[in-house]
Design an enzyme around this catalytic site. Structure first.
Site, PDB file in Angstrom:
ATOM      1  N   LEU A  62       0.853  -1.182   0.000  1.00 47.45           N
ATOM      2  CA  LEU A  62       0.000   0.000   0.000  1.00 47.45           C
ATOM      3  C   LEU A  62       0.887   1.230   0.000  1.00 47.45           C
ATOM      4  O   LEU A  62       2.012   1.199   0.513  1.00 47.45           O
ATOM      5  CB  LEU A  62      -0.889   0.040   1.250  1.00 47.45           C
ATOM      6  CG  LEU A  62      -2.003  -0.996   1.402  1.00 47.45           C
ATOM      7  CD1 LEU A  62      -2.734  -0.760   2.719  1.00 47.45           C
ATOM      8  CD2 LEU A  62      -2.977  -0.937   0.243  1.00 47.45           C
ATOM      9  N   ASP A  63       0.376   2.331  -0.533  1.00 46.60           N
ATOM     10  CA  ASP A  63       1.090   3.600  -0.438  1.00 46.60           C
ATOM     11  C   ASP A  63       1.353   3.932   1.023  1.00 46.60           C
ATOM     12  O   ASP A  63       0.557   3.590   1.901  1.00 46.60           O
ATOM     13  CB  ASP A  63       0.254   4.737  -1.043  1.00 46.60           C
ATOM     14  CG  ASP A  63       0.010   4.572  -2.532  1.00 46.60           C
ATOM     15  OD1 ASP A  63       0.726   3.797  -3.171  1.00 46.60           O
ATOM     16  OD2 ASP A  63      -0.917   5.239  -3.030  1.00 46.60           O
ATOM     17  N   MET A  64       2.442   4.640   1.272  1.00 41.21           N
ATOM     18  CA  MET A  64       2.787   5.029   2.632  1.00 41.21           C
ATOM     19  C   MET A  64       1.634   5.784   3.303  1.00 41.21           C
ATOM     20  O   MET A  64       1.345   5.582   4.488  1.00 41.21           O
ATOM     21  CB  MET A  64       4.041   5.900   2.619  1.00 41.21           C
ATOM     22  CG  MET A  64       4.507   6.368   3.978  1.00 41.21           C
ATOM     23  SD  MET A  64       6.045   7.305   3.824  1.00 41.21           S
ATOM     24  CE  MET A  64       6.338   7.733   5.548  1.00 41.21           C
ATOM     25  N   THR A  66      -1.535   5.533   2.791  1.00 43.26           N
ATOM     26  CA  THR A  66      -2.769   4.761   2.869  1.00 43.26           C
ATOM     27  C   THR A  66      -2.712   3.783   4.037  1.00 43.26           C
ATOM     28  O   THR A  66      -1.670   3.205   4.317  1.00 43.26           O
ATOM     29  CB  THR A  66      -2.979   3.970   1.559  1.00 43.26           C
ATOM     30  OG1 THR A  66      -2.955   4.875   0.456  1.00 43.26           O
ATOM     31  CG2 THR A  66      -4.305   3.231   1.559  1.00 43.26           C
ATOM     32  N   ARG A 170      -5.986   7.285  -6.387  1.00 46.97           N
ATOM     33  CA  ARG A 170      -5.771   8.705  -6.114  1.00 46.97           C
ATOM     34  C   ARG A 170      -5.776   9.517  -7.411  1.00 46.97           C
ATOM     35  O   ARG A 170      -6.400  10.586  -7.491  1.00 46.97           O
ATOM     36  CB  ARG A 170      -4.457   8.896  -5.361  1.00 46.97           C
ATOM     37  CG  ARG A 170      -4.451   8.191  -4.017  1.00 46.97           C
ATOM     38  CD  ARG A 170      -3.058   8.010  -3.442  1.00 46.97           C
ATOM     39  NE  ARG A 170      -2.462   9.263  -3.015  1.00 46.97           N
ATOM     40  CZ  ARG A 170      -1.263   9.349  -2.457  1.00 46.97           C
ATOM     41  NH1 ARG A 170      -0.538   8.244  -2.254  1.00 46.97           N
ATOM     42  NH2 ARG A 170      -0.779  10.521  -2.094  1.00 46.97           N
TER      43      ARG A 170
END
Length: 224
Positions: A62-64, A66, A170
């Protein structure tokens, strides 16, 4: 099969499922999923997990910014099977997000809407991604209205990525004119200041178990 969720903090890692082949973890917003470049970016979910489960291997991330559910394999064979499940799109993820603007779902009975916009890296502005109809990779997301209250001028959405491009949800919502609240990469400063974090959470994860193949489904309450 719906396993009963458990949450135990081990070395600052909260987990909802553990068995000899599979881990499902809760990643908080602001923590890297995997190590980054440089000694200051080695603290991450996978490293913390490996202090407790030495055989834990990365399958996805996951994105940092998120939060939410992340699966890790235990051992090479489980990693191979889970990676194949991701590649063949047998893993299904759903997210909760709060976006700017008030969306109205044009589909009857709050059905799913589809976003098909090709994405690629915005190289001069990395790590940002961008829509590029000539060179971008095919990218598909789905959205519908989610239950729950939000601040005036915002909308709570349930999102489902069909493909898995970097920052896909996003960028797709930004391209619709509704960037996510708290998104420092893609939202305007006033939308960033509306929340202390990106309002994007991976709340549901469904996948075939890497050993016996039975479908397992996990849920994580949205923290915002």
């Amino acid at each position: 099969m719906r396993p009963r969720a458990r949450e135990v903090n081990v070395s600052d890692v909260c987990w909802v499922h553990e068995d000899p082949h599979l881990l499902v973890l809760e990643k908080p917003a602001g923590l890297l999923a995997v190590p980054g470049k440089g000694p200051d970016k080695q603290d991450c979910l996978s490293t913390r997990a490996q202090t407790r489960w030495s055989d834990a291997l990365v399958v996805h991330r996951l994105d940092m910014a998120t939060s939410g559910l992340v699966v890790m394999a235990r051992g090479i064979e489980a990693q191979r099977n889970l990676s194949l499940a991701f590649e063949e799109r047998r893993v299904h993820k759903r997210y909760t997000a709060v976006v700017t603007g008030e969306l109205v779902n044009p589909q009857p009975d709050n059905g799913w809407n589809t976003i098909d916009l090709p994405l690629m890296a915005d190289w001069p502005n990395r790590p940002r991604q961008k829509v590029d109809h000539e060179h971008g990779k095919p990218s598909t997301s789905r959205w519908r209205i989610a239950p729950g209250n939000t601040a005036p001028g915002t909308t709570r959405l349930e999102l489902e990525p069909v493909t898995g491009r970097t920052h896909q949800l996003r960028v797709h919502l930004q391209a619709l004119g509704h960037p996510m609240v708290g998104d420092a990469l893609y939202a305007a400063p006033d939308a960033v200041s509306m929340a202390p974090r990106l309002l994007l959470h991976a709340h549901c994860l469904s996948l075939p178990h890497p050993f016996h193949g039975q479908t397992m489904e996990f849920h994580s309450p949205c923290p915002f």
